[in-house]
Scaffold this motif. Structure first.
Motif, PDB file in Angstrom:
ATOM      1  N   GLN A 170       9.198   6.655 -10.016  1.00 34.92           N
ATOM      2  CA  GLN A 170      10.454   6.703 -10.774  1.00 34.92           C
ATOM      3  C   GLN A 170      10.697   5.378 -11.513  1.00 34.92           C
ATOM      4  O   GLN A 170      10.487   4.301 -10.964  1.00 34.92           O
ATOM      5  CB  GLN A 170      11.600   6.973  -9.778  1.00 34.92           C
ATOM      6  CG  GLN A 170      12.938   7.230 -10.437  1.00 34.92           C
ATOM      7  CD  GLN A 170      12.903   8.463 -11.307  1.00 34.92           C
ATOM      8  OE1 GLN A 170      12.369   9.509 -10.907  1.00 34.92           O
ATOM      9  NE2 GLN A 170      13.416   8.351 -12.532  1.00 34.92           N
ATOM     10  N   HIS A 171      11.128   5.470 -12.759  1.00 29.46           N
ATOM     11  CA  HIS A 171      11.514   4.291 -13.541  1.00 29.46           C
ATOM     12  C   HIS A 171      12.773   3.698 -12.905  1.00 29.46           C
ATOM     13  O   HIS A 171      13.709   4.444 -12.598  1.00 29.46           O
ATOM     14  CB  HIS A 171      11.795   4.721 -14.990  1.00 29.46           C
ATOM     15  CG  HIS A 171      12.010   3.568 -15.934  1.00 29.46           C
ATOM     16  ND1 HIS A 171      13.109   2.767 -15.886  1.00 29.46           N
ATOM     17  CD2 HIS A 171      11.243   3.097 -16.965  1.00 29.46           C
ATOM     18  CE1 HIS A 171      13.032   1.853 -16.840  1.00 29.46           C
ATOM     19  NE2 HIS A 171      11.896   2.032 -17.523  1.00 29.46           N
ATOM     20  N   PRO A 172      12.844   2.381 -12.701  1.00 27.76           N
ATOM     21  CA  PRO A 172      14.000   1.803 -11.994  1.00 27.76           C
ATOM     22  C   PRO A 172      15.321   2.003 -12.745  1.00 27.76           C
ATOM     23  O   PRO A 172      16.376   2.081 -12.116  1.00 27.76           O
ATOM     24  CB  PRO A 172      13.649   0.314 -11.882  1.00 27.76           C
ATOM     25  CG  PRO A 172      12.569   0.075 -12.899  1.00 27.76           C
ATOM     26  CD  PRO A 172      11.828   1.374 -13.037  1.00 27.76           C
ATOM     27  N   ASP A 173      15.279   2.091 -14.088  1.00 29.81           N
ATOM     28  CA  ASP A 173      16.532   2.148 -14.850  1.00 29.81           C
ATOM     29  C   ASP A 173      16.709   3.411 -15.670  1.00 29.81           C
ATOM     30  O   ASP A 173      17.570   3.458 -16.552  1.00 29.81           O
ATOM     31  CB  ASP A 173      16.612   0.932 -15.796  1.00 29.81           C
ATOM     32  CG  ASP A 173      16.839  -0.346 -15.007  1.00 29.81           C
ATOM     33  OD1 ASP A 173      17.581  -0.277 -14.026  1.00 29.81           O
ATOM     34  OD2 ASP A 173      16.232  -1.366 -15.378  1.00 29.81           O
ATOM     35  N   ALA A 174      15.881   4.423 -15.467  1.00 22.24           N
ATOM     36  CA  ALA A 174      16.034   5.642 -16.278  1.00 22.24           C
ATOM     37  C   ALA A 174      15.680   6.861 -15.439  1.00 22.24           C
ATOM     38  O   ALA A 174      14.562   6.988 -14.944  1.00 22.24           O
ATOM     39  CB  ALA A 174      15.135   5.565 -17.514  1.00 22.24           C
ATOM     40  N   ASP A 175      16.656   7.733 -15.263  1.00 25.39           N
ATOM     41  CA  ASP A 175      16.473   8.931 -14.451  1.00 25.39           C
ATOM     42  C   ASP A 175      15.322   9.804 -14.941  1.00 25.39           C
ATOM     43  O   ASP A 175      14.609  10.404 -14.158  1.00 25.39           O
ATOM     44  CB  ASP A 175      17.747   9.791 -14.496  1.00 25.39           C
ATOM     45  CG  ASP A 175      18.871   9.130 -13.719  1.00 25.39           C
ATOM     46  OD1 ASP A 175      18.572   8.122 -13.038  1.00 25.39           O
ATOM     47  OD2 ASP A 175      20.022   9.618 -13.811  1.00 25.39           O
ATOM     48  N   LYS A 188       8.039  -2.172 -24.408  1.00 26.94           N
ATOM     49  CA  LYS A 188       8.771  -2.093 -23.148  1.00 26.94           C
ATOM     50  C   LYS A 188       9.729  -0.924 -23.261  1.00 26.94           C
ATOM     51  O   LYS A 188      10.419  -0.781 -24.276  1.00 26.94           O
ATOM     52  CB  LYS A 188       9.548  -3.380 -22.909  1.00 26.94           C
ATOM     53  CG  LYS A 188       8.681  -4.496 -22.359  1.00 26.94           C
ATOM     54  CD  LYS A 188       9.526  -5.677 -21.943  1.00 26.94           C
ATOM     55  CE  LYS A 188       8.630  -6.725 -21.268  1.00 26.94           C
ATOM     56  NZ  LYS A 188       9.405  -7.914 -20.891  1.00 26.94           N
ATOM     57  N   ARG A 226      12.975   0.559 -21.564  1.00 23.07           N
ATOM     58  CA  ARG A 226      14.019   0.209 -20.586  1.00 23.07           C
ATOM     59  C   ARG A 226      13.527  -0.916 -19.674  1.00 23.07           C
ATOM     60  O   ARG A 226      13.616  -0.841 -18.439  1.00 23.07           O
ATOM     61  CB  ARG A 226      14.383   1.435 -19.723  1.00 23.07           C
ATOM     62  CG  ARG A 226      15.035   2.562 -20.499  1.00 23.07           C
ATOM     63  CD  ARG A 226      16.515   2.270 -20.603  1.00 23.07           C
ATOM     64  NE  ARG A 226      17.201   3.346 -21.289  1.00 23.07           N
ATOM     65  CZ  ARG A 226      18.123   4.110 -20.714  1.00 23.07           C
ATOM     66  NH1 ARG A 226      18.435   3.917 -19.456  1.00 23.07           N
ATOM     67  NH2 ARG A 226      18.736   5.033 -21.404  1.00 23.07           N
ATOM     68  N   GLY A 227      12.905  -1.917 -20.259  1.00 26.48           N
ATOM     69  CA  GLY A 227      12.527  -3.098 -19.494  1.00 26.48           C
ATOM     70  C   GLY A 227      11.190  -3.002 -18.789  1.00 26.48           C
ATOM     71  O   GLY A 227      10.739  -3.962 -18.175  1.00 26.48           O
ATOM     72  N   VAL A 228      10.529  -1.838 -18.848  1.00 32.23           N
ATOM     73  CA  VAL A 228       9.246  -1.702 -18.156  1.00 32.23           C
ATOM     74  C   VAL A 228       8.133  -1.621 -19.190  1.00 32.23           C
ATOM     75  O   VAL A 228       8.215  -0.870 -20.157  1.00 32.23           O
ATOM     76  CB  VAL A 228       9.250  -0.451 -17.256  1.00 32.23           C
ATOM     77  CG1 VAL A 228       7.871  -0.248 -16.641  1.00 32.23           C
ATOM     78  CG2 VAL A 228      10.300  -0.593 -16.174  1.00 32.23           C
TER      79      VAL A 228
END
Lengths: 791, 338
Positions: free
Chosen positions: A56-61, A109, A111-113
């Protein structure tokens, strides 16, 4: 129609031909190419990758962070939003630098990833989507291999086939045409034919609608998904695979142009009966709609009497192939085009089958289509087929030998095509030469019936470029229409010179607009002509007058802030009169609309609003050689309505919009309109036939001011002046009108109206005494005839 | 006397010289040359001049008069010139024009007229026919079968009377041939109607121009030559024109004509502008049975026909992107054709 080049290549060798070359080839053969789409992966940087991990992406569902193995020695982190994959699946991976038709993948990147590439769906890399989400590649695809190596590229041509060429509505037919044009061989179709025929099991009761009907029974089939190659064929032209039996019949239709239909044999009672529908018979079609039929429709029925299919158009809801079907009856038939066209049009029911039947399928393709389908069903769905085909009727003979008239060919082409060349072209097209320049036409070219049709083929294949242009013609006298056109152009140019804009308004107007009409004669009930089935109520009535269109245009321009409205239009108007004979229905008129500023205002001129005399002046400019008069005549819906008279003729109507209508239109100055009969007006603008000699002797003028009742119209005075028997009076012109509503200088119900009278003799200079005598006689005539006095 | 004359002359010239405007100049003239003017009065003294001096004094007097008159005229001219100059001083020619209404012809009229001019130069005469047509002239006589797709209420406007709004100007071909024996060389501009929803590229009422040439030896070369010439005249001699084989019921062979559109900043593209072909013998047969004579025996005559959409030609000519501009009559649009 969609044509796949890979599919075509199964019949004809197209190697080395670019899509553009094929486009040109077809275009100049009379097949319009409306689009070319290259299908397939183009970039080398799209490779097979295996998904090794997905978290799971830490900041996006909705996003996952995956680690994939793209064969470059280390795992690659890619953020992905798809849901349809599982870890271990192999998918296309677009590496940084991959060009996806316009945009290039980079490292970003999300959402930061960090994300070093993109996992792709089929449609994103130029392939056809089968799944919703990422494209899942076969498990044995080697990691790191460019995906383009796994798939054949294809080119899809979207073509428009003219109605005379139904033989081109399939890949084999299109391949045959290309082989002819490219002068390359067509690969032979190798089809096992049936061992024999029986008349048992099919019965034609409607030979007009269906002259040939065949059916083959196949037992023990297994209805299932189609194999990959078949799915791919259908998907390549945009068709959705359904099941093997249905897919095979679709394939045959697009391969050979022969529509087929498969019945579930378990749902057929006894023989198939091809009959006319009963009047009012109800039929539940595959699309779950019930259609009410007429005897002009042809149905495929059985001994129970129930309609199983609407022949050539659509199958029934209850008799088709389903997952449970094991035995099928495969129909292949020829339906009469005009009958299919009528049924399809009336029921508004159209299918790939009806599209081909109504244009005419190759009657000799009925057996071939069946043979190919049976072969494929046995191969793919299993089962066994009856060796004997059920057949009723006979193959209709739609072609006959056609003679090529060489003298006419020479005449039409200017002798630019040799007979040998013509013969070669016809032979390439599949025609067979007989004696006497007569040619046998193959069954699939039923459009070739006459000499001229053969010429058309020769010219089409040879190309019009090969025929030299000729500049030559016959002198013909000019017509009455020429004269009318020239007069109309003079009217147009004169009006443009007078500062009017020419309009073109739509000739179909709304009922409500009829109230603005100002035809020469007022409309009576029933005079307007309505189309039976208008596109909308805004365009339902043939305009009886040009004015409604001009009023609508004025309204639109006022909304846009126009300060002056000076519009005109010449054109046809329509009304029911004289029993609806063609001539009575239509006439040509000129419409004029004037409102707003008389002249554009600016630093050098103050605002001035037009009045009726401005429009009267414009009309006068159109009839400069005849005195113009407006004669009041009441009209519903208008103020100041008048007949326009010139040269003793009624030229048209003049009026002001009612102030209430003007306010409704949001126009803040009076709107004057006129409509003139062009047939009459044309005579005035044609110019005078002869000139008047210039006077040899000077003339004199006398001014005459009259006091008259305010209600006495100028025209009454002019009428008297025109009739005065005074040979020296050569002209008169009103130059001043004065009224005083306060009654101080002149009684409020009186007016002063002044004329300048011209006197002249053709043979001498007039003496003062002579002029005085004449003038007094004129004054006497006026005061005697009218309640006026000299002031 | 002589001295007197010279003094008057000197004084007069000085006075004229100092006159600053037309009024003071006129005063000076009256004071010198008027009834009681100084020179007039001294001239009266000639009576008393002795005989032997008369000639000399007379000469002197004349010279004085001439000098004064010349000076007056010169001064008058100078004053007039100054006044004229002054009258024009300070006029700002850069102020806007006193506006007139500029009218305009509709772009369709302009393109139609261009087309007609070109075709008339080639000897075509104009023809026309009704817009409310019957099925015979619109379809039957043009070899269009009764169940042809164009002949249904979805595509064509019909009336309760069974008549229809012509779907093309080709019906004028039929009417012309019915009324006139060959040779026929006509063009027919006019409206045609189709049941199309109005949008950026469609109008339900649009404008066509039809052409027909029938004679004893009309060939494909004539068709090609005529239409190539036409489009070269209309869009420029370098315009590329191509003929694509096509199908129409009333011509065989049939072609569609494309011209290559070259717009700055765009890749050149072929754009369809017209349909044409050799008149189908079936049309001549229909005309023959309608006329009940052999004038149009397909064994004896041939012909070509063409039809083009004037709205489309206008859109190409001026780069009009939305066809509705042609029927909305927005003055801001129309003014551009003034």
């Amino acid at each position: 129609m969609n044509v796949s080049l890979n599919w075509l290549a199964t019949h004809v060798d197209l190697k080395g031909k670019t899509p553009d070359e094929l486009d040109k080839l077809l275009t100049f053969a009379g097949v319009e190419v409306e689009g070319i789409e290259v299908k397939g992966v183009s970039s080398d940087k799209i490779v097979v990758a295996q998904i090794m991990e997905a978290v799971q992406h830490p900041d996006a569902d909705k996003l996952k962070v995956t680690q994939v193995d793209a064969g470059d020695g280390q795992l690659r982190q890619i953020v992905c939003g798809a849901k349809n994959y599982k870890v271990g699946d192999k998918v296309p991976c677009c590496l940084p630098g991959a060009d996806l038709g316009g945009f290039t993948i980079g490292e970003t990147k999300m959402r930061g990833v960090e994300s070093k590439g993109m996992l792709a769906a089929a449609s994103e890399i130029g392939l056809t989507d089968v799944e919703d989400g990422l494209m899942i590649l076969p498990a044995d695809s080697p990691i790191g291999t460019p995906v383009k190596e796994l798939f054949d590229n294809d080119v899809l041509l979207e073509v428009e086939v003219t109605p005379n060429r139904p033989d081109l509505l399939c890949h084999y037919g299109m391949a045959r045409e290309m082989a002819t044009l490219l002068e390359v061989p067509l690969k032979p179709l190798d089809l096992p034919l049936h061992e024999g025929f029986t008349a048992d099991g099919v019965k034609i009761e409607a030979p007009d609608a269906c002259p040939l009907y065949t059916a083959v029974k196949i037992t023990g089939v297994k209805v299932a998904d189609s194999p990959a190659w078949l799915k791919e064929r259908l998907e390549s032209i945009g068709l959705r695979p359904i099941n093997n039996v249905v897919d095979i019949s679709n394939f045959v239709l697009h391969e050979l142009g022969q529509p087929l239909h498969a019945f579930d044999a378990a749902k057929v009672t006894g023989s198939l009966v091809i009959r006319a529908a009963k009047d009012g018979e109800e039929f539940l079609a595959l699309d779950d709609e019930t259609y009410t039929l007429l005897p002009e429709d042809c149905v495929i029925s059985d001994e129970s009497g129930k309609a199983l299919a609407l022949g050539g158009v659509m199958g029934g809801a209850d008799s088709g192939v389903t997952g449970e079907t094991t035995d099928i009856l495969l129909e292949s038939a020829y339906f009469t085009p005009s009958r299919i066209r009528r049924t399809s049009r009336r029921t508004a029911l159209s299918s790939d089958s009806s599209y081909r039947f109504e244009r005419g399928v190759n009657p000799e393709g009925v057996l071939a289509g069946s043979a190919l389908a049976v072969k494929l069903i046995l191969e793919i769905a299993g089962g066994s087929a009856e060796p004997v085909m059920r057949l009723a009727g006979e193959v209709p003979a739609l072609t006959k030998p056609v003679t090529l008239d060489l003298a006419k060919l020479d005449q039409l082409t200017g002798g630019s095509i040799s007979y040998d060349e013509a013969a070669t072209i016809l032979a390439r097209l599949g025609l067979a030469s007989n004696a006497d320049n007569t040619w046998t036409v193959p069954a699939f070219r039923a459009d070739l019936q006459r000499h001229i049709d053969l010429v058309e083929e020769i010219v089409r294949v040879k190309g019009l470029d090969a025929i030299p242009s000729r500049l030559r013609g016959t002198y013909v006298p000019s017509s009455a229409v020429d004269a009318a056109y020239d007069a109309d152009m003079r009217v147009r140019e004169r009006l443009a010179g007078l500062g009017f804009h020419e309009c073109q308004t739509i000739k179909l107007i709304a009922d409500a607009q009829v109230a603005d009409a100002l035809p020469l004669k007022p409309l009576l009930p029933g005079d307007t002509i309505r189309v039976s089935l208008p596109l909308s109520e805004d365009h339902a009535v043939m305009r009886p007058s040009i004015i409604p269109g001009l009023v609508a245009s004025a309204e639109r321009n006022v909304r846009q802030g126009a300060g002056a409205l000076r519009l005109f239009e010449l054109g046809r108007v329509f009304r029911n009169a004289g029993g609806g004979k063609a001539k009575d229905l239509e006439s040509d008129t000129l419409g004029l609309l004037l409102s707003g500023d008389a002249l554009p205002s600016g630093w050098a001129r103050k605002d001035s609003t037009i009045d009726l005399y401005d429009l009267k002046a414009v009309i006068a400019a159109l009839v400069p050689t005849a005195p113009l008069q407006l004669n009041p005549r009441d009209r519903d819906g208008f103020a100041l309505a008048c007949d326009i008279q010139a040269g003793g003729q009624n030229l048209g109507s003049f009026a002001m919009l009612l102030p209430s209508r003007q306010r409704e239109l949001d126009i803040d100055s009076p709107v004057f309109v006129a409509e003139l009969d062009l047939t009459k007006l044309r005579k005035f603008v044609a110019g005078s036939g002869s000139i008047e000699e210039l006077p040899q002797f000077p003339g004199s003028t006398r001014d005459l001011a009259l006091e008259a009742p305010a209600s006495l119209a100028n025209v009454e005075i002019e009428r008297v002046l025109a009739k005065v028997k005074e040979p020296l009076l050569t002209g008169f012109e009103c130059f001043d009108v004065f009224r005083d509503p306060s009654g101080e200088k002149l009684a409020a119900d009186r007016k002063s109206i002044a004329y300048r009278l011209s006197y002249r003799a053709a043979d001498r200079t007039l003496k003062t005494g002579e002029i005085d005598t004449a003038h007094q006689a004129v004054v006497a005539a006026l005061t005697k005839a009218l309640p006026v006095g000299q002031r | 006397m002589k001295d007197q004359i010279e003094a008057i002359q000197a004084e007069a010239l000085a006075r004229i010289e100092t006159a600053g405007d037309a009024r003071s100049l006129e005063d000076a003239r009256v004071a010198i040359l008027g009834k009681k003017g100084t020179l007039t009065e001294v001239s009266a003294g000639m009576r008393d001049v002795p005989k032997e001096e008369k000639a000399a004094v007379g000469q002197l007097l004349n010279a004085a008069r001439q000098a004064i008159t010349a000076s007056l005229e010169g001064k008058q001219q100078a004053i007039q010139d100054a006044a004229d100059r002054q009258a024009l001083e300070g006029i700002d020619v850069t102020l806007p024009a006193r506006a007139l209404h500029h009218g305009s012809l509709h772009p369709l009229t302009i393109i139609r007229h261009d087309a007609i001019r070109i075709l008339r130069r080639m000897g075509f005469a104009l023809a026309e026919g009704p817009e409310i047509e019957d099925e015979f002239h619109c379809f039957d006589a043009l070899n269009t079968p009764a169940d042809h797709p164009a002949r249904n209420e979805k595509d064509t406007f019909y009336f309760d009377s069974g008549k229809l709004l012509r779907t093309h100007t080709s019906s004028v071909q039929v009417r012309t041939m019915e009324g006139q024996a060959p040779p026929v060389r006509i063009i027919a501009p006019g409206s045609a109607y189709r049941r199309d929803e109005i949008d950026a590229t469609h109008l339900s009422v649009f404008n066509q121009l039809e052409g027909l040439y029938v004679d004893t030896d009309v060939s494909l070369g004539d068709l090609k030559g005529t239409l190539e010439y036409f489009f070269h005249e209309l869009y420029g001699p370098k315009t590329e024109v191509r003929f694509r084989p096509h199908f129409f019921p009333f011509t065989e062979p049939s072609f569609e004509i494309d011209v290559k559109l070259e717009v700055k900043g765009q890749a050149p593209r072929w754009i369809e502008v017209a349909g044409c072909g050799m008149v189908d013998p079936a049309v001549f047969e229909a005309i023959s049975s309608s006329r009940k004579d052999p004038a149009y025996d397909p064994e004896k005559v041939t012909g070509f026909a063409f039809g083009m959409g004037l709205d489309r030609l206008a859109m190409i000519r001026w780069g009009i992107k939305d066809i509705r501009l042609l029927i909305e009559n927005d003055a801001r649009f129309l003014k551009q054709f003034a």
